[in-house]
Design an enzyme around this catalytic site. Structure first.
Site, PDB file in Angstrom:
ATOM      1  N   SER A   1       0.453   8.231   5.429  1.00 51.51           N
ATOM      2  CA  SER A   1      -0.652   7.970   6.557  1.00 51.51           C
ATOM      3  C   SER A   1      -1.059   7.756   5.230  1.00 51.51           C
ATOM      4  O   SER A   1      -2.651   7.923   5.809  1.00 51.51           O
ATOM      5  CB  SER A   1       0.067   8.842   7.561  1.00 51.51           C
TER       6      SER A   1
ATOM      7  N   GLN B   1      13.479  -0.907  45.937  1.00 50.66           N
ATOM      8  CA  GLN B   1      12.167  -0.808  46.094  1.00 50.66           C
ATOM      9  C   GLN B   1      12.536   0.330  44.513  1.00 50.66           C
ATOM     10  O   GLN B   1      11.664   0.425  44.100  1.00 50.66           O
ATOM     11  CB  GLN B   1      11.454   0.705  46.473  1.00 50.66           C
TER      12      GLN B   1
ATOM     13  N   PRO C   1       6.129   6.287  -1.549  1.00 47.16           N
ATOM     14  CA  PRO C   1       7.366   6.964  -1.240  1.00 47.16           C
ATOM     15  C   PRO C   1       6.001   8.516  -1.238  1.00 47.16           C
ATOM     16  O   PRO C   1       7.279   9.372   0.279  1.00 47.16           O
ATOM     17  CB  PRO C   1       7.772   7.664  -2.736  1.00 47.16           C
TER      18      PRO C   1
ATOM     19  N   TRP D   1       9.003   0.771   1.643  1.00 41.12           N
ATOM     20  CA  TRP D   1       8.728  -0.083   3.249  1.00 41.12           C
ATOM     21  C   TRP D   1       8.251  -1.637   2.964  1.00 41.12           C
ATOM     22  O   TRP D   1       7.418  -1.223   3.982  1.00 41.12           O
ATOM     23  CB  TRP D   1       8.259   0.841   4.247  1.00 41.12           C
ATOM     24  N   ILE D   2       7.974  -2.261   2.049  1.00 35.01           N
ATOM     25  CA  ILE D   2       7.412  -3.405   1.859  1.00 35.01           C
ATOM     26  C   ILE D   2       8.124  -4.365   2.399  1.00 35.01           C
ATOM     27  O   ILE D   2       8.913  -4.755   2.321  1.00 35.01           O
ATOM     28  CB  ILE D   2       7.312  -3.455   0.444  1.00 35.01           C
ATOM     29  N   THR D   3       7.489  -5.449   3.666  1.00 34.74           N
ATOM     30  CA  THR D   3       7.219  -6.364   4.657  1.00 34.74           C
ATOM     31  C   THR D   3       7.931  -7.483   3.739  1.00 34.74           C
ATOM     32  O   THR D   3       6.696  -7.693   2.626  1.00 34.74           O
ATOM     33  CB  THR D   3       6.544  -6.261   5.748  1.00 34.74           C
TER      34      THR D   3
ATOM     35  N   THR E   1       0.119   4.548  11.702  1.00 38.15           N
ATOM     36  CA  THR E   1       1.174   5.638  12.989  1.00 38.15           C
ATOM     37  C   THR E   1       0.419   5.298  14.061  1.00 38.15           C
ATOM     38  O   THR E   1      -1.374   5.493  14.261  1.00 38.15           O
ATOM     39  CB  THR E   1       1.712   6.709  12.845  1.00 38.15           C
TER      40      THR E   1
ATOM     41  N   GLU F   1       1.598  -0.068   9.632  1.00 36.64           N
ATOM     42  CA  GLU F   1      -0.285  -0.170   9.495  1.00 36.64           C
ATOM     43  C   GLU F   1      -0.440   0.571  10.718  1.00 36.64           C
ATOM     44  O   GLU F   1      -1.568   0.592  11.264  1.00 36.64           O
ATOM     45  CB  GLU F   1      -0.440  -1.570  10.704  1.00 36.64           C
TER      46      GLU F   1
ATOM     47  N   LEU G   1       0.522  -0.810  -0.012  1.00 34.86           N
ATOM     48  CA  LEU G   1       0.110   0.306  -0.023  1.00 34.86           C
ATOM     49  C   LEU G   1       1.508   1.137   0.034  1.00 34.86           C
ATOM     50  O   LEU G   1       1.009   1.930  -0.666  1.00 34.86           O
ATOM     51  CB  LEU G   1      -1.206  -0.496   1.364  1.00 34.86           C
TER      52      LEU G   1
HETATM   53  N1  CAA Z   1     -12.017   0.625   7.904  1.00 36.74           N
HETATM   54  C1  CAA Z   1     -13.466   0.675   7.085  1.00 36.74           C
HETATM   55  N2  CAA Z   1     -13.004   1.393   6.132  1.00 36.74           N
HETATM   56  C2  CAA Z   1     -12.201   3.076   6.379  1.00 36.74           C
HETATM   57  C3  CAA Z   1     -11.406   2.795   7.401  1.00 36.74           C
HETATM   58  C4  CAA Z   1     -11.230   1.641   8.722  1.00 36.74           C
HETATM   59  N3  CAA Z   1     -10.584   1.774   9.379  1.00 36.74           N
HETATM   60  N4  CAA Z   1     -10.953   4.093   7.740  1.00 36.74           N
HETATM   61  C5  CAA Z   1     -11.308   4.449   6.818  1.00 36.74           C
HETATM   62  N5  CAA Z   1     -11.993   3.975   6.218  1.00 36.74           N
HETATM   63  C6  CAA Z   1     -12.899   3.691   4.494  1.00 36.74           C
HETATM   64  C7  CAA Z   1     -14.041   5.153   5.180  1.00 36.74           C
HETATM   65  O1  CAA Z   1     -15.194   4.876   5.597  1.00 36.74           O
HETATM   66  C8  CAA Z   1     -13.894   5.849   3.500  1.00 36.74           C
HETATM   67  O2  CAA Z   1     -14.917   5.171   2.468  1.00 36.74           O
HETATM   68  P1  CAA Z   1     -16.983   5.209   1.749  1.00 36.74           P
HETATM   69  O3  CAA Z   1     -16.105   7.121   1.586  1.00 36.74           O
HETATM   70  O4  CAA Z   1     -16.616   5.100   1.253  1.00 36.74           O
HETATM   71  O5  CAA Z   1     -17.014   6.211   2.865  1.00 36.74           O
HETATM   72  C9  CAA Z   1     -12.503   5.830   3.059  1.00 36.74           C
HETATM   73  O6  CAA Z   1     -12.354   4.402   3.523  1.00 36.74           O
HETATM   74  C10 CAA Z   1     -12.068   6.900   2.991  1.00 36.74           C
HETATM   75  O7  CAA Z   1     -12.013   7.118   4.621  1.00 36.74           O
HETATM   76  P2  CAA Z   1     -11.332   8.998   4.846  1.00 36.74           P
HETATM   77  O8  CAA Z   1     -12.725   9.416   4.229  1.00 36.74           O
HETATM   78  O9  CAA Z   1     -11.665   8.514   6.223  1.00 36.74           O
HETATM   79  O10 CAA Z   1     -10.327   8.977   3.932  1.00 36.74           O
HETATM   80  P3  CAA Z   1      -9.098  10.541   4.456  1.00 36.74           P
HETATM   81  O11 CAA Z   1      -8.493  10.477   3.608  1.00 36.74           O
HETATM   82  O12 CAA Z   1      -9.589  11.351   5.535  1.00 36.74           O
HETATM   83  O13 CAA Z   1      -8.413   9.305   5.681  1.00 36.74           O
HETATM   84  C11 CAA Z   1      -6.965   7.316   7.097  1.00 36.74           C
HETATM   85  C12 CAA Z   1      -7.902   7.425   5.726  1.00 36.74           C
HETATM   86  C13 CAA Z   1      -8.027   6.133   8.252  1.00 36.74           C
HETATM   87  C14 CAA Z   1      -5.915   7.891   7.191  1.00 36.74           C
HETATM   88  C15 CAA Z   1      -6.152   6.463   5.719  1.00 36.74           C
HETATM   89  O14 CAA Z   1      -6.190   6.494   4.424  1.00 36.74           O
HETATM   90  C16 CAA Z   1      -5.230   5.180   6.423  1.00 36.74           C
HETATM   91  O15 CAA Z   1      -5.709   4.439   7.557  1.00 36.74           O
HETATM   92  N6  CAA Z   1      -3.980   5.422   6.659  1.00 36.74           N
HETATM   93  C17 CAA Z   1      -2.700   4.706   7.361  1.00 36.74           C
HETATM   94  C18 CAA Z   1      -2.362   3.752   6.312  1.00 36.74           C
HETATM   95  C19 CAA Z   1      -1.482   2.371   7.022  1.00 36.74           C
HETATM   96  O16 CAA Z   1      -2.112   1.889   7.639  1.00 36.74           O
HETATM   97  N7  CAA Z   1      -0.327   2.182   5.853  1.00 36.74           N
HETATM   98  C20 CAA Z   1      -0.314   1.021   6.821  1.00 36.74           C
HETATM   99  C21 CAA Z   1       0.969   0.322   5.329  1.00 36.74           C
HETATM  100  S1  CAA Z   1       0.308  -0.800   5.509  1.00 36.74           S
HETATM  101  C22 CAA Z   1       2.110  -1.518   6.191  1.00 36.74           C
HETATM  102  O17 CAA Z   1       2.753  -1.125   7.207  1.00 36.74           O
HETATM  103  C23 CAA Z   1       1.918  -3.229   5.909  1.00 36.74           C
HETATM  104  C24 CAA Z   1       3.398  -3.637   7.253  1.00 36.74           C
HETATM  105  O18 CAA Z   1       4.115  -4.275   5.289  1.00 36.74           O
HETATM  106  C25 CAA Z   1       3.962  -4.156   7.908  1.00 36.74           C
END
Ligand code: CAA
Length: 379
Positions: free
Chosen positions: A132, A279, A128, A156-158, A365, A363, A125
């Site tokens: 977030s 302590q 660059p 940053w792909i695990t 911040t 996953e 996902l």
């Molecule tokens: N569960 C289900 N749906 C969700 C959701 C959730 N937790 N969060 C948002 N959505 C849905 C919303 O309902 C919305 O859908 P609709 O338009 O149909 O209503 C849509 O997604 C867009 O949501 P927002 O309008 O809230 O979007 P936003 O841009 O304001 O914010 C965010 C979204 C929550 C910040 C999101 O971008 C996010 O979670 N960002 C973090 C990303 C992340 O966790 N990346 C980690 C990378 S993977 C990784 O790290 C794996 C690894 O290798 C270890």
């Protein structure tokens, strides 16, 4: 309300603990120093059923509940958080996503081998310029007849180089914003798919984190997960469960450091008695134990909600937010309890302290978890 684990849960937890002691502990310091991926160990984890724990047995999974999964994650993470992040990504992002939303032929072709641990998967996902702010995807997938043409870069792909199967999120219709994002299954080795540089990291150094480049990669339409435009929801829903795994990882890092601190405090003498009888150390241990117990309850509650088929997005964000803070606090204190010995590699706690930091970042911040929690509160 029952606070007791079942016999099956205890058996899974003990099996993971025994495996971690016997197979992960030897060499963990060297793997960290040399940034060496635990290939052999992950292979054995697959053979023991730790890589597809919750998948239906008809797709070669363990058919277990999420509680069993978090118990195993905690035990593996106490010893080797690099191995446990591979386990978490494979179980709760890749296998879960495919089982929940994949077609029958995608499950036959990919899920069965992933759940058996024959191969591992990666979840792509982040980019660059889209960490977030995950809706700002720049990777594109353009439909051309029976296939898509994929272009872009993921960061940053695990499991970046060790995976065989990659779940890739890309824009299929930029005009629709996040509703124009789709998800695809991409195989290693396809023309135009390049694995970029390996990141040299502060912690989880045994985990292989890479950038990935896609240049005109042909992805068959049958490798799309769900409908076009479903990719962002797919990613968010998958991450809701992924965060339970990372929360359990953070809990394991904290409890691993705590157990080492308790053992050390009983052995090390200062001012004529074991430091556990001072302590200053007792209060540290009491704080650590209390925080760990609170984190464990949040992790188990989020796993339980998922198993009950209830909404768990809010609970998993809370569990990850809190458990990752606890991991950071507890590991810092564990180093302090060890004094000078805590600062050297041989005593393990400095590694756990470095490993803890990433649980506040990947996953989602801690700040993103607060967005998820507060939006849910105010809905
Ligand atoms: N569960 C289900 N749906 C969700 C959701 C959730 N937790 N969060 C948002 N959505 C849905 C919303 O309902 C919305 O859908 P609709 O338009 O149909 O209503 C849509 O997604 C867009 O949501 P927002 O309008 O809230 O979007 P936003 O841009 O304001 O914010 C965010 C979204 C929550 C910040 C999101 O971008 C996010 O979670 N960002 C973090 C990303 C992340 O966790 N990346 C980690 C990378 S993977 C990784 O790290 C794996 C690894 O290798 C270890």
């Amino acid at each position: 309300m029952h606070f007791e684990l079942t016999e099956e849960h205890i058996a899974v937890r003990d099996a993971a603990r025994d495996f971690a002691q016997a197979e992960l502990l030897p060499g963990v310091i060297e793997r960290d120093t040399e940034a060496k991926f635990p290939f052999e160990q992950i292979k054995k984890m697959g053979e023991l059923g730790f890589m597809g724990m919750m998948v239906d047995p008809k797709y070669n999974g363990g058919g277990m509940d999420t509680i069993s999964y978090v118990l195993a994650m905690e035990e593996i993470s106490k010893i080797d958080a690099s191995a446990s992040v591979s386990m978490s990504v494979n179980n709760s992002l890749v296998c879960w996503g495919l089982e929940k939303y994949g077609t029958e032929s995608q499950k036959e072709k990919y899920l069965k081998r992933l759940a058996a641990g024959e191969i591992i998967g990666a979840f792509c996902l982040s980019e660059p310029e889209a960490g977030s702010d995950a809706t700002s995807q720049k990777t594109t997938a353009e439909l051309r007849g029976d296939h898509y043409i994929l272009n872009g870069t993921k960061n940053w792909i695990t499991n970046g180089s060790s995976a065989s199967v990659y779940l890739v999120i890309a824009q299929t219709d930029i005009s629709k914003g996040h509703k124009g994002i789709s998800a695809f299954i991409v195989e290693k080795g396809w023309d135009g798919f390049l694995i970029g540089k390996k990141e040299d990291k502060l912690g989880i150094r045994g985990s292989d984190t890479h950038s990935l480049m896609f240049t005109d990669v042909k992805v068959p339409v049958e490798n799309r997960i769900g409908e076009e435009g479903f990719g962002f929801t797919f990613a968010m829903e998958t991450l809701n469960g992924g965060r339970i795994g990372i929360a359990a990882q953070a809990l394991g890092i904290a409890s691993g450091a705590y157990e080492l601190a308790v053992a050390y405090s009983k052995e090390r003498k200062a001012f004529g008695k074991p430091i556990s009888q001072h302590q200053a150390i007792q209060f540290k241990l009491a704080d650590m134990a209390t925080q760990i117990e609170a984190a464990r309850l949040l992790v188990l509650k989020s796993a339980w909600l998922k198993d009950q088929g209830q909404d768990y997005a809010y609970a998993s964000a809370m569990a990850k937010l809190y458990a990752s803070e606890v991991a950071m606090n507890v590991t810092i204190e564990a180093v302090q309890v060890h004094g000078g010995y805590g600062y050297v590699k041989e005593y393990h706690v400095e590694r756990l302290m470095r490993d803890a930091k990433i649980t506040q970042i990947y996953e989602g911040t801690s700040e993103i978890q607060k967005i998820v929690i507060s939006r849910s509160l105010l809905r």
